[in-house]
Design an enzyme around this catalytic site. Structure first.
Site, PDB file in Angstrom:
ATOM      1  N   TRP A  71      12.414  15.226 -33.133  1.00  0.00           N
ATOM      2  CA  TRP A  71      13.395  16.054 -32.013  1.00  0.00           C
ATOM      3  C   TRP A  71      13.974  16.868 -32.684  1.00  0.00           C
ATOM      4  CZ3 TRP A  71      18.516  16.827 -30.641  1.00  0.00           C
ATOM      5  CH2 TRP A  71      18.513  17.859 -29.633  1.00  0.00           C
ATOM      6  N   GLU A 119       8.871  15.659 -29.353  1.00  0.00           N
ATOM      7  CA  GLU A 119       9.942  14.810 -28.021  1.00  0.00           C
ATOM      8  C   GLU A 119      10.219  16.540 -28.128  1.00  0.00           C
ATOM      9  OE1 GLU A 119      13.927  12.958 -26.519  1.00  0.00           O
ATOM     10  OE2 GLU A 119      13.268  12.665 -28.713  1.00  0.00           O
ATOM     11  N   LYS A 137      11.597  19.439 -24.503  1.00  0.00           N
ATOM     12  CA  LYS A 137      13.480  19.392 -23.872  1.00  0.00           C
ATOM     13  C   LYS A 137      13.625  20.659 -23.271  1.00  0.00           C
ATOM     14  CE  LYS A 137      18.288  17.110 -24.843  1.00  0.00           C
ATOM     15  NZ  LYS A 137      19.333  16.380 -25.858  1.00  0.00           N
ATOM     16  N   ASP A 144      10.487  11.565 -22.041  1.00  0.00           N
ATOM     17  CA  ASP A 144      12.505  11.614 -21.963  1.00  0.00           C
ATOM     18  C   ASP A 144      12.356  11.184 -20.748  1.00  0.00           C
ATOM     19  OD1 ASP A 144      15.167  11.267 -21.997  1.00  0.00           O
ATOM     20  OD2 ASP A 144      14.987  11.357 -23.944  1.00  0.00           O
ATOM     21  N   HIS A 155      14.705  14.517 -20.193  1.00  0.00           N
ATOM     22  CA  HIS A 155      14.802  16.290 -20.973  1.00  0.00           C
ATOM     23  C   HIS A 155      13.693  17.045 -19.943  1.00  0.00           C
ATOM     24  CE1 HIS A 155      15.414  14.409 -25.079  1.00  0.00           C
ATOM     25  NE2 HIS A 155      16.353  14.191 -24.124  1.00  0.00           N
ATOM     26  N   HIS A 202      10.517   7.465 -23.778  1.00  0.00           N
ATOM     27  CA  HIS A 202      12.184   6.879 -23.804  1.00  0.00           C
ATOM     28  C   HIS A 202      12.775   6.571 -22.817  1.00  0.00           C
ATOM     29  CE1 HIS A 202      13.476   8.883 -27.779  1.00  0.00           C
ATOM     30  NE2 HIS A 202      12.052   8.357 -27.966  1.00  0.00           N
ATOM     31  N   ASP A 219      20.478  14.809 -18.783  1.00  0.00           N
ATOM     32  CA  ASP A 219      20.372  14.040 -19.972  1.00  0.00           C
ATOM     33  C   ASP A 219      21.688  13.272 -20.417  1.00  0.00           C
ATOM     34  OD1 ASP A 219      19.031  13.331 -22.538  1.00  0.00           O
ATOM     35  OD2 ASP A 219      19.485  14.802 -23.587  1.00  0.00           O
ATOM     36  N   ASP A 244      21.927   9.976 -20.342  1.00  0.00           N
ATOM     37  CA  ASP A 244      21.433   8.509 -21.116  1.00  0.00           C
ATOM     38  C   ASP A 244      22.180   7.722 -20.528  1.00  0.00           C
ATOM     39  OD1 ASP A 244      19.828   9.403 -22.376  1.00  0.00           O
ATOM     40  OD2 ASP A 244      20.692  10.095 -23.953  1.00  0.00           O
ATOM     41  N   ASP A 290      16.415   4.908 -23.919  1.00  0.00           N
ATOM     42  CA  ASP A 290      17.016   5.700 -24.425  1.00  0.00           C
ATOM     43  C   ASP A 290      18.731   5.806 -23.487  1.00  0.00           C
ATOM     44  OD1 ASP A 290      17.761   7.263 -26.245  1.00  0.00           O
ATOM     45  OD2 ASP A 290      16.528   9.832 -25.354  1.00  0.00           O
TER      46      ASP A 290
END
Length: 319
Positions: A84, A125, A127, A158, A161, A185, A193, A195, A225
């Site tokens: 990433w 990955e 975003k 993800d 993302h 993820h 984002d 997490d 993640d």
């Protein structure tokens, strides 16, 4: 990082005593971390217009692949290396194509050396945007979907993302037609984002459903993640990991035969009825029995072990 330093780093990482990955039978993944470095401070790395800076990051990713390969060989399970990069621009760019051409060329050079997938797997990955890169992200979803499918490497999806109204569960089946293998993820973004610790919420369940319903378990690498420094880190890990496993179990316990036949027959009333009925099925009893079989705490009993560890180990580290 040259080849010698990369392998030295990998060896030192595995030399962690009785709790190391070799002793516990734990695999390791790796990533190049193309950020938090003076040569990334202007927001570009593998797509940088300066060939000297771009060369630094290409060589860094090449060395990271060797570390990943070493982990896979030593631990007997493939190491997934996810690339990433934060490359993008805060305001509207004139040239959107050039950086993507440079990124593609950089990635091609990085993965050019063949490595057996028994030891190492490459993933990329995307975003939506990042802080300081609100207007343009070089590694967009479209870029990496095309790249992963054309280079036969893993596509990372993800949960944090994408646009706040997008969900990765809806992307898995479509991408599975073009990409052989995934890295997921699984996270819990709040607004965007952030997490948070994974919950057993609708999206986590939907991700598990898609993986199980479409028989993708052997094509998906599930990564969790999340991080939360406001609570006990071990408890965060246990809660998130158990929730993902619970979601997979619930997906496996769905009345698949009834649901599939109702949909094929166009009986959407029965389909909805079976879906809703399965929500309250006694899956938790199966989960408790599974935990009992595996010799791990049932229900909330794991919390007392975490609390004891906090008192006997973590508190002394703080002192």
């Amino acid at each position: 990082m040259n080849r010698y330093r990369a392998i030295t780093f990998a060896r030192n990482t595995l030399q962690t005593g009785s709790n190391g990955p070799k002793k516990t039978g734990t695999g390791l993944d790796f990533n190049p971390s193309c950020f938090s470095h003076p040569l990334s401070e202007d927001g570009m790395t593998l797509s940088h217009p300066d060939p000297v800076i771009r060369r630094f990051w290409i060589d860094h990713c090449k060395a990271s692949r060797r570390i990943s390969e070493y982990f896979g060989k030593e631990l007997g399970t493939p190491s997934v290396m996810n690339i990433w990069v934060p490359d993008g621009m805060k305001d509207l760019p004139y040239d959107r194509l050039g950086p993507r051409q440079r990124l593609m060329a950089s990635l091609d050079e990085i993965i050019a050396e063949p490595i057996d997938v028994k030891y190492h797997k490459d993933a990329v990955e995307s975003k939506l945007f990042g802080i300081g890169a609100e207007a343009y992200t070089v590694g967009s979803n479209e870029f990496y979907l095309g790249y992963a499918s054309s280079r036969d490497i893993l596509l990372c999806l993800d949960a944090g993302h994408f646009h706040p109204t997008e969900v990765i569960s809806d992307k898995i089946s479509a991408c599975s037609l073009y990409v052989k293998e995934f890295l997921l993820h699984v996270s819990r973004p709040i607004r965007w984002d952030s997490d948070h610790v994974v919950l057993l919420d609708d999206e986590t369940q939907a991700i598990a459903n898609e993986v199980v319903r479409h028989q993708l378990l052997n094509r998906v690498n599930i990564g969790l993640d999340f991080f939360d420094a406001s609570i006990n880190r071990i408890a965060a890990w246990v809660i998130g990991t158990r929730n993902m496993r619970k979601a997979l179990l619930k997906a496996m316990l769905e009345p698949q035969h009834q649901l599939q036949h109702a949909e094929i027959d166009g009986d959407y009333t029965a389909r909805l009825a079976w879906m809703e009925e399965s929500r309250t099925a006694p899956w938790s009893a199966v989960w408790d029995y599974y935990c009992h079989q595996q010799g791990v705490p049932v229900g909330i009993d794991w919390l007392q072990h975490v609390k004891a560890y906090e008192e006997t180990i973590l508190r002394h580290r703080e002192g």
